[in-house]
Write a protein that holds these residues in place. Structure first.
Motif: not given
Length: 775
Positions: A693-694, A707-708, A714-715, A720-722
């Motif tokens: 996330v950073i 790019t984001a 990949q997250l 995984l989850k944000a």
């Protein structure tokens, strides 16, 4: 001899039997008594039946012995054959033995064989006594689809009308079944006629078929006849069956006023049948009392339930009903139930059990605690633990599910006050320290000045009960509120009481200083960690509290602002003068750790890195990484996140990517470790959502959405989850840039990952698709 047999004096009975057995006229009585004592095998020794001439008396004695023969249980049809053979020889069984034969065959051979025995015996000339016909009525009434029981009843009625009884025992189940057959086959008038006739007999009113008539009147909505029948039942205190009780209650709560229902329930109390009433009836009755403000009936009903020791499931239904209408009535119910109970602690425990999973458990728990204090009853530690746990769990649900109906009905302010009221009694009751700490943490986190309340509670505690974790919880609440004043006051009180701080408390203080910058000058917003995602939502609350204590003081994610400033990571220009002061505060705590000879842990280095990054002391931050690894701690996900953040603040994006690429990658970390030993321990670090996330936030801020998206992919490919704010931020930027391809791809990842969308995200999606359709 009969009296001796009734008393169970077998030896005396046997001795007397030997004396009277010599008289032929006493033989039937002797045999009957011996058979009742299961001593039929003794008869041949006492009574030589073969010496007596065959007559009706001796034939009945032989029949008595045949009924008591154990072989009957295996071959009941032989008993019927014995009786029929006896009658063929011109002998007649007595009234009692005729009934006993049929009863024994029913017991050993079943209903159909018993019916056959009745029909064959009566056809052969066996006497039909009232008891025999009542037994036949019981046999035939088991099958309510056939009319045979009506024929038996009509014959029985003739006998009953011609006889003169002082008392008569009617088999209530059989009479009720007969009434049901009459209703079905002959109509309600025939059943009513049978009821009226049976009412004239010298029998208990409770044996009359009230329930079938009630059921018919209710189903047919014959209100007048039902009211007449109920009036008779109540006036004479005639007890009803369970089904009859609930039929009447359901009818009354649906068609009558609360006073009528209350009077009927009082009648049930007089006849000891109040416990027959279903929970749904009590629920409706209490709702009626609350709606019609019938305090007197309400109070009586609570007392009646306490008196009959009603189970906790009933209280649960009543409490849920009352709470949705008026919490004041709920509080009155709790106080009244405990006041009227002779075992007040038992009643309090039952009420807590009744609402252990209810949305209103906090209100009831607080009311139970208040009632116990009123009566000066000291609750046990486990009970006060339940009380605190109920309030704490409700607080968590209220914070997480604020959009639910119950969430709005129970305010956070009330829950904070409820905890404040119960902390000291819980401490005195020796409740587990983890629960006390959780309560103090919630109170202290409620406002920037709430720490004063916690310190007041700690001041009122006996000196022997004050524990360092209680002060740490208070300090943690100050850290959540970013209250430097509060954290310093907590530390002042700790030192004033000569309590030696531990590393956990000092880490919390350090956290407050390191994260006390304005929102736009601190770290990025809250992240959902993998440990949070793996936690079972139905986990035991006490385990949850224990885990919460074990995880202290990792506050950098869970206690961060709700949403980051867009320029935090993009520009990285915080108020350096303010951050330098904060860093100096953190360094003073670092020195204190050394003075106390405490060992810094990962949380300590995490906060040091946070403060160093905020103050742009990049070399200090890099040195801290080296020092931490040299101390043997190694890296963990939190310190790695701070290391990446440190380099981003220094505009060293390549250095940040170097760290990221080596996380969990043994080959890469070993290659980098050959030149810089700090990288070697990256291979043992697990990737966390914050590490992705950073970068996502950084590239969104610079509008490098492609790019984001790379990091976003990949997250989710890592499983995984944000946090939801990340999805909201990313989707809104994709929508503004009209990147439909990336917007759809992001939505797919969210659906595959089972992300629950909040109102803000849904609004972004609706607006974007509405705009694209109009285009």
């Amino acid at each position: 001899m009969q009296n001796a047999a009734k008393r169970g004096d077998t030896e005396l009975t046997m001795a007397m039997a030997e004396l009277v057995a010599q008289s032929p006229g006493s033989i039937p009585s002797v045999v009957k008594i011996l058979c009742k004592l299961d001593r039929a095998d003794y008869v041949p020794e006492l009574v030589p039946l073969h010496k007596f001439p065959d007559n009706n008396i001796i034939a009945n004695v032989r029949l008595e012995l045949a009924i008591s023969d154990p072989k009957v249980a295996i071959q009941p049809h032989k008993l019927l054959k014995h009786a029929l053979t006896m009658m063929e020889r011109g002998f007649t069984p007595s009234f009692r033995l005729t009934r006993d034969i049929i009863d024994k065959i029913w017991l050993c051979g079943g209903r159909q064989l018993a019916i056959r025995a009745y029909e064959e015996l009566t056809a052969a000339g066996a006497p039909k006594s009232v008891n025999v016909m009542l037994l036949a009525l019981k046999l035939y009434s088991r099958d309510t689809t056939k009319e045979e029981s009506i024929g038996v009843y009509e014959e029985l009625r003739e006998h009953l009308a011609a006889a003169d009884f002082n008392a008569l025992v009617l088999p209530q189940p059989a009479i009720s079944a007969l009434a049901m057959v009459l209703i079905e086959k002959r109509g309600i008038d025939a059943a009513q006629a049978a009821f009226d006739f049976l009412s004239t007999l010298p029998t208990l009113q409770a044996n009359l078929p009230f329930t079938p008539l009630i059921q018919y009147y209710v189903n047919s909505n014959m209100v007048e006849k039902l009211e007449i029948l109920l009036r008779r039942i109540v006036q004479h205190d005639i007890p009803l069956s369970i089904s009859g009780v609930n039929l009447c209650c359901e009818f009354l709560v649906a068609n009558s006023k609360v006073i009528d229902v209350a009077n009927f329930l009082r009648y049930l109390e007089r006849t000891n049948t109040l416990d027959y009433v279903s929970d749904s009836v009590f629920e409706k009755f209490f709702a009626m009392c609350a709606s019609e403000y019938r305090a007197i009936d309400f109070e009586w009903a609570v007392g009646a339930l306490v008196k009959i020791d009603r189970k906790w499931t009933t209280w649960r239904v009543i409490i849920e009903c009352l709470a949705t209408k008026n919490t004041r009535v709920l509080s009155a119910t709790v106080r009244l139930a405990i006041r009227l109970s002779t075992e007040k602690l038992v009643m309090a425990g039952m009420l807590l059990q009744a609402t252990s999973t209810s949305a209103w458990r906090a209100v009831l728990a607080d009311d139970v605690a208040a009632a116990l204090r009123v009566y000066n009853i000291a609750a046990s530690g486990p009970m006060y633990g339940q009380i605190l746990q109920a309030i704490i769990t409700t607080y968590k649900e209220r914070k997480q599910l604020a959009s639910t109906v119950h969430g709005y009905r129970i305010s956070v302010t009330y829950l904070i006050k409820a905890l404040s009221r119960n902390v000291l009694p819980a401490v005195k009751a020796d409740v587990k320290p983890d629960l006390i700490s959780s309560a103090l943490l919630i109170i202290s986190s409620s406002s920037p000045t709430a720490y004063e309340k916690c310190l007041g509670l700690l001041h009122d505690m006996h000196e022997s009960r004050r524990q360092l974790p209680f002060y740490a919880a208070t300090a943690r609440g100050c850290a959540r509120q970013r209250s430097v004043t509060g954290i310093e006051e907590v530390m002042r009180v700790v030192l004033q009481h000569s309590i030696t701080p531990n590393i956990r408390l000092l880490n919390i203080v350090m956290n407050c200083y390191a994260c006390s910058a304005p929102q736009s000058m601190s770290h990025i917003g809250p992240l959902v960690t993998q440990s949070d995602l793996e936690q079972d939502p139905e986990q035991d609350p006490e385990q949850d509290q224990a885990q919460e204590q074990d995880n202290e003081p990792d506050l950098e994610e869970s206690d961060a602002p709700a949403f980051p400033d867009a320029g935090t990571m993009a520009s990285g220009h915080p108020n350096l003068q303010f951050q330098q002061v904060a860093l100096n505060k953190v360094l003073s705590i670092w020195e204190q750790i050394g003075q106390l000879e405490l060992s810094p842990d990962h949380d300590t280095y995490t906060m040091m890195l946070q403060a160093a990054g905020n103050a742009h002391k990049f070399k200090m931050g890099e040195d801290l990484i080296s020092r931490m690894i040299d101390s043997g701690l190694g890296l963990n996900p939190s310190t790695v996140y701070r290391w990446i953040r440190l380099r981003m603040l220094n505009d060293d994006i390549e250095g940040a990517l170097t760290i990221f690429d080596a996380i969990g990658n043994a080959e890469k970390s070993n290659q980098l470790g050959a030149h810089d030993a700090r990288y070697s321990s990256l291979q043992s670090v697990a990737l966390m959502p914050s590490h992705f996330v950073i970068f996502i936030h950084r590239y969104i801020s610079s509008q490098d959405l492609d790019t984001a998206m790379v990091f976003f992919r990949q997250l989710h490919m890592q499983g995984l989850k944000a946090a939801l704010w990340v999805y909201s931020l990313f989707l809104s930027n994709l929508a503004n840039a009209n990147r439909r391809d990336l917007f759809i791809e992001a939505m797919k990842y969210m659906l595959v990952s089972n992300i629950t969308l909040d109102a803000e995200v849904m609004q972004i999606v609706r607006e974007y698709y509405s705009a694209t359709r109009s285009d």
